[in-house]
Design a protein around this motif. Structure first.
Motif, PDB file in Angstrom:
ATOM      1  N   LEU A  80      39.654 -25.434  22.614  1.00  0.00           N
ATOM      2  CA  LEU A  80      40.196 -26.772  22.815  1.00  0.00           C
ATOM      3  C   LEU A  80      41.573 -26.918  22.178  1.00  0.00           C
ATOM      4  CD1 LEU A  80      37.019 -28.971  22.221  1.00  0.00           C
ATOM      5  CD2 LEU A  80      38.218 -28.637  24.381  1.00  0.00           C
ATOM      6  N   ARG A  81      41.737 -26.335  21.010  1.00  0.00           N
ATOM      7  CA  ARG A  81      43.044 -26.413  20.346  1.00  0.00           C
ATOM      8  C   ARG A  81      44.108 -25.657  21.132  1.00  0.00           C
ATOM      9  NH1 ARG A  81      40.750 -25.630  14.159  1.00  0.00           N
ATOM     10  NH2 ARG A  81      40.446 -27.861  13.729  1.00  0.00           N
ATOM     11  N   ARG A  82      43.725 -24.529  21.755  1.00  0.00           N
ATOM     12  CA  ARG A  82      44.684 -23.803  22.588  1.00  0.00           C
ATOM     13  C   ARG A  82      45.071 -24.641  23.810  1.00  0.00           C
ATOM     14  NH1 ARG A  82      41.440 -19.216  21.178  1.00  0.00           N
ATOM     15  NH2 ARG A  82      40.303 -19.314  23.158  1.00  0.00           N
ATOM     16  N   ILE A  83      44.089 -25.331  24.380  1.00  0.00           N
ATOM     17  CA  ILE A  83      44.376 -26.200  25.522  1.00  0.00           C
ATOM     18  C   ILE A  83      45.364 -27.292  25.107  1.00  0.00           C
ATOM     19  CG2 ILE A  83      43.385 -27.942  27.058  1.00  0.00           C
ATOM     20  CD1 ILE A  83      40.811 -26.232  27.084  1.00  0.00           C
ATOM     21  N   ILE A  88      48.454 -30.123  27.138  1.00  0.00           N
ATOM     22  CA  ILE A  88      47.439 -30.957  27.777  1.00  0.00           C
ATOM     23  C   ILE A  88      46.834 -31.892  26.734  1.00  0.00           C
ATOM     24  CG2 ILE A  88      45.238 -30.950  29.006  1.00  0.00           C
ATOM     25  CD1 ILE A  88      45.985 -28.139  30.026  1.00  0.00           C
ATOM     26  N   GLU A  89      46.692 -33.172  27.078  1.00  0.00           N
ATOM     27  CA  GLU A  89      46.059 -34.121  26.158  1.00  0.00           C
ATOM     28  C   GLU A  89      44.544 -33.912  26.180  1.00  0.00           C
ATOM     29  OE1 GLU A  89      47.595 -38.268  26.338  1.00  0.00           O
ATOM     30  OE2 GLU A  89      48.783 -37.495  28.008  1.00  0.00           O
ATOM     31  N   VAL A  90      43.932 -33.876  25.003  1.00  0.00           N
ATOM     32  CA  VAL A  90      42.490 -33.648  24.893  1.00  0.00           C
ATOM     33  C   VAL A  90      41.873 -34.723  24.015  1.00  0.00           C
ATOM     34  CG1 VAL A  90      40.672 -32.060  24.153  1.00  0.00           C
ATOM     35  CG2 VAL A  90      42.786 -31.150  25.155  1.00  0.00           C
ATOM     36  N   ARG A  91      40.789 -35.324  24.496  1.00  0.00           N
ATOM     37  CA  ARG A  91      40.028 -36.270  23.687  1.00  0.00           C
ATOM     38  C   ARG A  91      38.541 -35.965  23.798  1.00  0.00           C
ATOM     39  NH1 ARG A  91      42.720 -42.359  24.232  1.00  0.00           N
ATOM     40  NH2 ARG A  91      44.851 -41.760  23.621  1.00  0.00           N
ATOM     41  N   ILE A  92      37.800 -36.428  22.781  1.00  0.00           N
ATOM     42  CA  ILE A  92      36.363 -36.193  22.712  1.00  0.00           C
ATOM     43  C   ILE A  92      35.633 -37.536  22.718  1.00  0.00           C
ATOM     44  CG2 ILE A  92      34.478 -35.153  21.411  1.00  0.00           C
ATOM     45  CD1 ILE A  92      36.498 -33.116  22.448  1.00  0.00           C
ATOM     46  N   SER A  93      34.673 -37.681  23.636  1.00  0.00           N
ATOM     47  CA  SER A  93      33.881 -38.907  23.710  1.00  0.00           C
ATOM     48  C   SER A  93      32.656 -38.788  22.813  1.00  0.00           C
ATOM     49  CB  SER A  93      33.434 -39.150  25.161  1.00  0.00           C
ATOM     50  OG  SER A  93      32.522 -40.223  25.225  1.00  0.00           O
ATOM     51  N   ASP A  94      32.386 -39.822  22.032  1.00  0.00           N
ATOM     52  CA  ASP A  94      31.210 -39.816  21.183  1.00  0.00           C
ATOM     53  C   ASP A  94      29.928 -39.968  21.993  1.00  0.00           C
ATOM     54  OD1 ASP A  94      32.500 -39.424  18.783  1.00  0.00           O
ATOM     55  OD2 ASP A  94      32.849 -41.559  18.459  1.00  0.00           O
ATOM     56  N   GLY A  95      30.017 -40.582  23.152  1.00  0.00           N
ATOM     57  CA  GLY A  95      28.859 -40.730  24.024  1.00  0.00           C
ATOM     58  C   GLY A  95      28.879 -39.689  25.123  1.00  0.00           C
ATOM     59  N   PRO A  96      27.810 -39.619  25.911  1.00  0.00           N
ATOM     60  CA  PRO A  96      27.773 -38.655  27.017  1.00  0.00           C
ATOM     61  C   PRO A  96      28.797 -39.013  28.096  1.00  0.00           C
ATOM     62  CG  PRO A  96      25.897 -40.140  27.130  1.00  0.00           C
ATOM     63  CD  PRO A  96      26.564 -40.414  25.819  1.00  0.00           C
ATOM     64  N   ILE A  97      29.249 -38.017  28.836  1.00  0.00           N
ATOM     65  CA  ILE A  97      30.152 -38.242  29.958  1.00  0.00           C
ATOM     66  C   ILE A  97      29.325 -38.717  31.151  1.00  0.00           C
ATOM     67  CG2 ILE A  97      31.780 -37.154  31.550  1.00  0.00           C
ATOM     68  CD1 ILE A  97      32.852 -37.395  28.712  1.00  0.00           C
ATOM     69  N   ALA A 149      42.669 -33.984  17.305  1.00  0.00           N
ATOM     70  CA  ALA A 149      43.111 -33.781  15.920  1.00  0.00           C
ATOM     71  C   ALA A 149      42.170 -34.425  14.913  1.00  0.00           C
ATOM     72  CB  ALA A 149      44.528 -34.325  15.734  1.00  0.00           C
ATOM     73  N   ASP A 150      41.439 -35.447  15.347  1.00  0.00           N
ATOM     74  CA  ASP A 150      40.497 -36.123  14.461  1.00  0.00           C
ATOM     75  C   ASP A 150      39.088 -35.546  14.537  1.00  0.00           C
ATOM     76  OD1 ASP A 150      42.427 -37.940  13.523  1.00  0.00           O
ATOM     77  OD2 ASP A 150      42.161 -39.175  15.305  1.00  0.00           O
ATOM     78  N   CYS A 151      38.929 -34.492  15.326  1.00  0.00           N
ATOM     79  CA  CYS A 151      37.636 -33.804  15.454  1.00  0.00           C
ATOM     80  C   CYS A 151      37.807 -32.411  14.857  1.00  0.00           C
ATOM     81  CB  CYS A 151      37.199 -33.713  16.906  1.00  0.00           C
ATOM     82  SG  CYS A 151      37.007 -35.309  17.717  1.00  0.00           S
TER      83      CYS A 151
END
Length: 226
Positions: A80-83, A88-97, A149-151
């Motif tokens: 993910l960090r390489r992406i 590319i902007e990357v975010r993580i959802s706390d809930g399911p997709i 960055a916050d994960c």
């Protein structure tokens, strides 16, 4: 199944052969929503390699949204960090997709189905109303998601006791009800909840409940919870 505006493809090879050109044609916006790194990576990467086009081009907004299943191990976090480092902007959802999907230039949506005997069906949609609906769902989830960055670390490995507590939090039970369900004292239950919240980095019971849903969903395989 095939109509002028809806086509169903089976497997990554057919996805690349018949829809790969859509990935390469993106010029304005390329949005990806996935539970983990496996759903789209092989097909999308193959399409870009075959088209000999870099994934990030000037003027193209690329956003990738994942559930916490994508943080399952240190190698996934490194990927993910390489992406993200590629632009590319990357975010993580706390809930399911809610829906694993790709939206291209507001004109095309590609929806991934659950694997059946190891093969996914991919539905390519050009109907404007459907595409906009999928895009709106992506944007709403994106706005509430956490920047990569916050994960900083993958979620902790869960013990059976931690899973039981997470289920009570995800279900919204009171401390009293949770303690009764687990057969422990109220004091012990609250102490264990506090310890689990600290391990998850949750700042509130509400946030812990959202994280619980994401983590427990991440333990479900194609045929249900393991």
């Amino acid at each position: 199944m095939s109509t002028d505006r809806i086509i169903t493809l089976h497997g990554e090879d057919e996805l690349v052969q018949r829809a790969g050109h859509l990935f390469l044609a993106s010029r304005e916006e390329f949005l990806v929503a996935a539970a983990d790194l496996m759903t789209w990576s092989a097909g999308v990467n193959a399409a870009f390699r075959e088209g000999k086009r870099p994934r990030v081009v000037p003027g193209l907004t690329m956003r990738k949204l994942y559930s916490r299943r994508a943080l399952a191990d240190p190698e996934s976090l490194r990927r993910l960090r390489r992406i993200a480092a590629s632009g590319i902007e990357v975010r993580i959802s706390d809930g399911p997709i809610a829906r694993e999907a790709i939206v291209i230039d507001r004109r095309t949506a590609i929806l991934a189905g659950a694997p059946v005997r190891g093969v996914r069906a991919y539905t390519v949609v050009h109907t404007p109303e459907v595409v906009e609906g999928v895009r709106s769902l992506f944007r709403a989830t994106w706005e509430g998601a956490t920047g990569l960055a916050d994960c900083a670390a993958p979620p902790p490995a869960l013990t059976d006791r931690a899973r039981a507590i997470l289920r009570t939090l995800a279900a919204g039970h009171t401390d009293e009800a949770g303690a009764r369900l687990l057969g422990v004292s109220l004091r012990t239950y609250r102490r264990r909840v506090a310890e689990l919240m600290a391990a998850l980095g949750a700042g509130s019971r509400f946030q812990a409940g959202l994280l619980a849903r994401g983590l427990l969903d991440g333990e479900a395989g194609p045929d249900g919870p393991r």
